[in-house]
Write a protein that holds these residues in place. Structure first.
Motif, PDB file in Angstrom:
ATOM      1  N   TRP A  39       0.840  -1.196   0.000  1.00 27.26           N
ATOM      2  CA  TRP A  39       0.000   0.000   0.000  1.00 27.26           C
ATOM      3  C   TRP A  39       0.880   1.253   0.000  1.00 27.26           C
ATOM      4  CZ3 TRP A  39      -0.458   3.540   4.256  1.00 27.26           C
ATOM      5  CH2 TRP A  39       0.317   3.209   5.365  1.00 27.26           C
ATOM      6  N   ALA A  40       0.258   2.362  -0.370  1.00 26.67           N
ATOM      7  CA  ALA A  40       0.933   3.660  -0.371  1.00 26.67           C
ATOM      8  C   ALA A  40      -0.110   4.741  -0.155  1.00 26.67           C
ATOM      9  CB  ALA A  40       1.667   3.899  -1.690  1.00 26.67           C
ATOM     10  N   PRO A  41       0.174   5.745   0.678  1.00 34.57           N
ATOM     11  CA  PRO A  41      -0.752   6.872   0.810  1.00 34.57           C
ATOM     12  C   PRO A  41      -0.924   7.594  -0.523  1.00 34.57           C
ATOM     13  CG  PRO A  41       0.898   6.885   2.567  1.00 34.57           C
ATOM     14  CD  PRO A  41       1.339   5.868   1.569  1.00 34.57           C
ATOM     15  N   HIS A  42      -2.097   8.132  -0.737  1.00 39.85           N
ATOM     16  CA  HIS A  42      -2.382   8.823  -1.993  1.00 39.85           C
ATOM     17  C   HIS A  42      -1.401   9.969  -2.240  1.00 39.85           C
ATOM     18  CE1 HIS A  42      -4.656  10.664  -5.260  1.00 39.85           C
ATOM     19  NE2 HIS A  42      -4.558  11.813  -4.622  1.00 39.85           N
ATOM     20  N   VAL A  43      -0.935  10.632  -1.187  1.00 41.17           N
ATOM     21  CA  VAL A  43      -0.114  11.833  -1.349  1.00 41.17           C
ATOM     22  C   VAL A  43       1.367  11.526  -1.514  1.00 41.17           C
ATOM     23  CG1 VAL A  43      -1.736  13.288  -0.086  1.00 41.17           C
ATOM     24  CG2 VAL A  43       0.083  12.097   1.163  1.00 41.17           C
ATOM     25  N   SER A  44       1.781  10.246  -1.498  1.00 39.59           N
ATOM     26  CA  SER A  44       3.198   9.927  -1.654  1.00 39.59           C
ATOM     27  C   SER A  44       3.671  10.215  -3.077  1.00 39.59           C
ATOM     28  CB  SER A  44       3.462   8.465  -1.300  1.00 39.59           C
ATOM     29  OG  SER A  44       3.496   8.289   0.103  1.00 39.59           O
ATOM     30  N   ARG A  45       4.995  10.349  -3.209  1.00 33.52           N
ATOM     31  CA  ARG A  45       5.590  10.699  -4.490  1.00 33.52           C
ATOM     32  C   ARG A  45       5.440   9.562  -5.506  1.00 33.52           C
ATOM     33  NH1 ARG A  45       9.468  14.868  -4.848  1.00 33.52           N
ATOM     34  NH2 ARG A  45       9.117  16.372  -3.176  1.00 33.52           N
TER      35      ARG A  45
END
Length: 669
Positions: free
Chosen positions: A635-641
């Motif tokens: 998973w990754a937060p939406h705001v990550s690069r």
């Protein structure tokens, strides 16, 4: 490893420790206390032990805060959909700027891991002494040592993680008494690349060292003097979300604080200096056919004088003035021998700020408290190296040429007169419930990158990134209503807010795909809710945050807006033992601005389970542990690069670590 750590620690402590004693400054808000109170390093609850590589990771427990990841370090907080220049970070009252044009080193990367600070997130103006809040404010407070009658106190922590083979050691020693003390602290931590839930390596390795010396003395009449000197060295930091890595970043901070009681309150004077040197390149830690290196630095100098008075039991007022100067300079080199100047990214930019504020708080009745304040800031910016030429021959350019080419602007000198203010009320309309209303008008001058970045590529317009010196300051008109309450072990806080922004500074792409900046009108709004319960042994807390951002000029979403987020915790504690289960949920985000280049795309929802605990082993010894991402999700937060790692091409964003076991052993005396 012990030899390496000891050598780094001694070397850091020996480097430039010519300083006067320093101080700690913080704001506390309590229904039973004045709205604004300077703690002056008084004994307050110590920050709990944490195992995260960066203290800012603790903010992820707040659903209104998202963290944008680019690598193993340098997490960028996003508060209610706003980040970077719109989020101020105060380290014991000091504002520290980053030295990387690509924000590999946001101010939160300067938070100490050796002395874990207390962290507070502010989303609306309750004071203007540290400047107006446009998006948010992260306030870090380092607690003064507590001696409890002994002449010495301290701690030593040793720990590590399995995912990425992380190692850490930090400690502190303080001698003296509550009225006069000297403290030495430092630490070292490192990690290799971690694996995400699919077992793919993510470029995230780093090495981080820090050392600090602080001291304080207080006379019988209340006069005090405090001082701090600190140094942080980051080495070989890898970034999956960038085309470069950071082999070296050095930060030096010095602070001096004086104060004394006067009349019905006190005065406080603080001076500070912060210097950051940063190098990033694309060849030290990765393979590259065309070498590039950026050498950048930033210098900050500041002075703040405040006077706080409480003439009677109902009234508190404060006035103050501050001045701050900043300088940014960054050059990028290329060629086989790195002897070709290819861009002056920050053309020797100076920013001078002078501010005045006044505020007053009055308790009308025991149940009703009113407050308000005004602030004026004069901001002047200039670029001394805007005409310096980079490149050669027919392709020679300057930063001023890039501004004229994109915007038709030739003037690089800017002066802003910013007026901000707020009014607030806190009405306890029942024994268990309050209504808190805050309305504010906050003005923010565009930052150094927004106005002056000059990253030029003669061959590919899509790789150009140019600031706009003609940008107007942002004006935020914000209204927030909250209804906090508590009764019989329960506590709750629903809130709604709206932020109408005139001249919002939007980074986007023009018709040629050049990254540019322009002013637009925008609106952000959101709802938040929190419900908690505790009986002293068991506790639970539910919190939710939702934000919506709208580009009103183009009738489309703002970029980098997090989705609806929900966090549920269940905790147990008994006789010093504590265990907590945390469930983090996020909805998918379909509202994106693909044209801006800031959103890599839509993002799926996710659910992550974390488990942590702490246990006393003896009177002075304790163990802390955590299992992050228990089910090893990817998973990754939406705001990550956006992920640029060629070895993990399927990842759209920089993924978070897969299942990770962390543990640390701490001795305190």
């Amino acid at each position: 490893m012990a030899t390496v750590i000891g050598a780094r620690f001694i070397g850091l402590c020996a480097a430039g420790l010519v300083s006067l004693p320093a101080g700690v400054m913080a704001q506390e808000i309590s229904p039973e206390l004045p709205v604004i109170r300077v703690t002056e390093g008084q004994s307050i609850e110590e920050a709990s032990s944490q195992l995260a590589p960066e203290p800012v990771e603790r903010l992820s427990a707040n659903p209104s805060v998202s963290l944008s990841r680019m690598g193993g370090r340098g997490l960028e907080p996003v508060i209610r959909g706003q980040s970077q220049e719109r989020v101020d970070v105060l380290l014991d009252g000091v504002r520290v700027e980053g030295a990387c044009p690509n924000r590999m080193d946001p101010p939160t990367s300067r938070l100490s891991s050796a002395l874990a600070p207390l962290l507070e997130v502010r989303t609306s103006n309750q004071t203007l002494r540290w400047g107006p809040i446009s998006g948010g404010q992260v306030v870090a407070t380092t607690v003064a040592p507590v001696f409890d009658g002994s002449g010495a106190t301290g701690h030593l922590t040793v720990g590590g993680t399995d995912n990425g083979n992380g190692k850490l050691v930090n400690g502190s020693v303080a001698v003296g008494s509550d009225s006069a003390w000297l403290r030495l602290a430092g630490g070292y931590d490192e990690a290799e690349d971690y694996e995400d839930g699919d077992g793919n390596e993510v470029r995230s390795a780093y090495k981080n060292s820090e050392a600090r010396l602080d001291a304080a003395w207080k006379a019988d009449n209340g006069f005090f003097i405090k001082g701090l000197v600190s140094r942080q060295e980051e080495r070989d930091v890898k970034y999956a979300g960038s085309g470069m890595d950071a082999p070296k970043t050095d930060t030096d901070i010095m602070r001096l604080e004086l104060g004394s009681p006067v009349a019905n309150g006190n005065w406080n004077l603080m001076a500070w200096q912060a210097d950051v040197d940063h190098i990033m390149d694309n060849f030290s830690l990765r393979e590259s056919m065309m070498k590039m290196l950026t050498d950048s630095e930033t210098e900050t100098r500041g002075l703040r004088l405040t006077l706080d008075q409480s003439p009677d039991a109902r009234t508190d007022w404060a006035i103050g003035a501050d001045v701050e100067t900043n300088n940014w300079y960054a050059e990028r080199f290329g060629g086989a021998n790195l002897d070709v100047l290819t861009s002056v990214l920050w053309p020797d930019v100076d920013r001078d700020r002078f501010g005045l504020f006044a505020e007053r708080f009055y308790r009308v009745t025991p149940e009703l408290k009113l407050g308000g304040g005004v602030r004026y800031d004069r901001v002047e910016m200039s670029a001394a190296a805007a005409d310096d030429v980079f490149g050669s021959g027919m392709m020679a350019m300057s930063a001023a040429d890039t501004y004229e080419s994109i915007y038709g602007s030739t003037n690089t000198d800017v002066a802003d007169d910013n007026f901000s203010g707020f009014v607030s009320s806190d009405w306890r309309f029942s024994p268990v419930q309050s209504l808190v209303v805050t309305a504010s008008h906050s003005v923010r001058s565009p930052g150094v990158t927004e106005r002056y970045i000059a990253s030029w590529n003669n061959m590919d317009p899509a790789r150009r990134w140019v600031g706009n010196p003609a940008l107007d300051p942002e004006t935020h008109r914000k209204l927030e209503l909250a209804m906090p309450g508590q009764s019989d072990g329960w506590n709750w806080r629903p809130a709604v807010w709206v932020d109408q922004v005139d001249d919002f500074v939007l980074r986007t792409r023009n018709a040629d795909q050049v990254s540019v900046y322009r002013n637009i009108d925008a609106r952000l709004m959101g709802v938040e809710a929190q419900l908690g319960w505790s009986n002293g042994t068991w506790s639970t807390n539910s919190s939710l945050a939702s934000v919506r951002g709208e580009n009103r000029d183009d009738n489309q979403p703002l970029p980098q807006i997090p989705p609806v987020q929900f966090i549920q915790t269940l905790g147990w504690q008994h006789m010093g033992h504590a265990v907590e289960l945390e469930w983090v949920l996020a909805r998918r985000q379909d509202r994106v601005d693909l044209e801006s280049g800031q959103d890599p795309g839509t993002s799926p929802g996710y659910g992550v389970l974390n488990l942590s605990g702490s246990h006393p082993l003896a009177g002075y010894l304790s163990v802390t542990w955590a299992v992050d991402n228990v089910f090893d999700n990817t998973w990754a937060p939406h705001v990550s690069r956006a992920n640029t790692d060629p070895f993990n091409p399927e990842a759209v964003r920089v993924n978070e670590p897969g299942r990770t076991l962390r543990a640390a052993l701490t001795a305190r005396w």
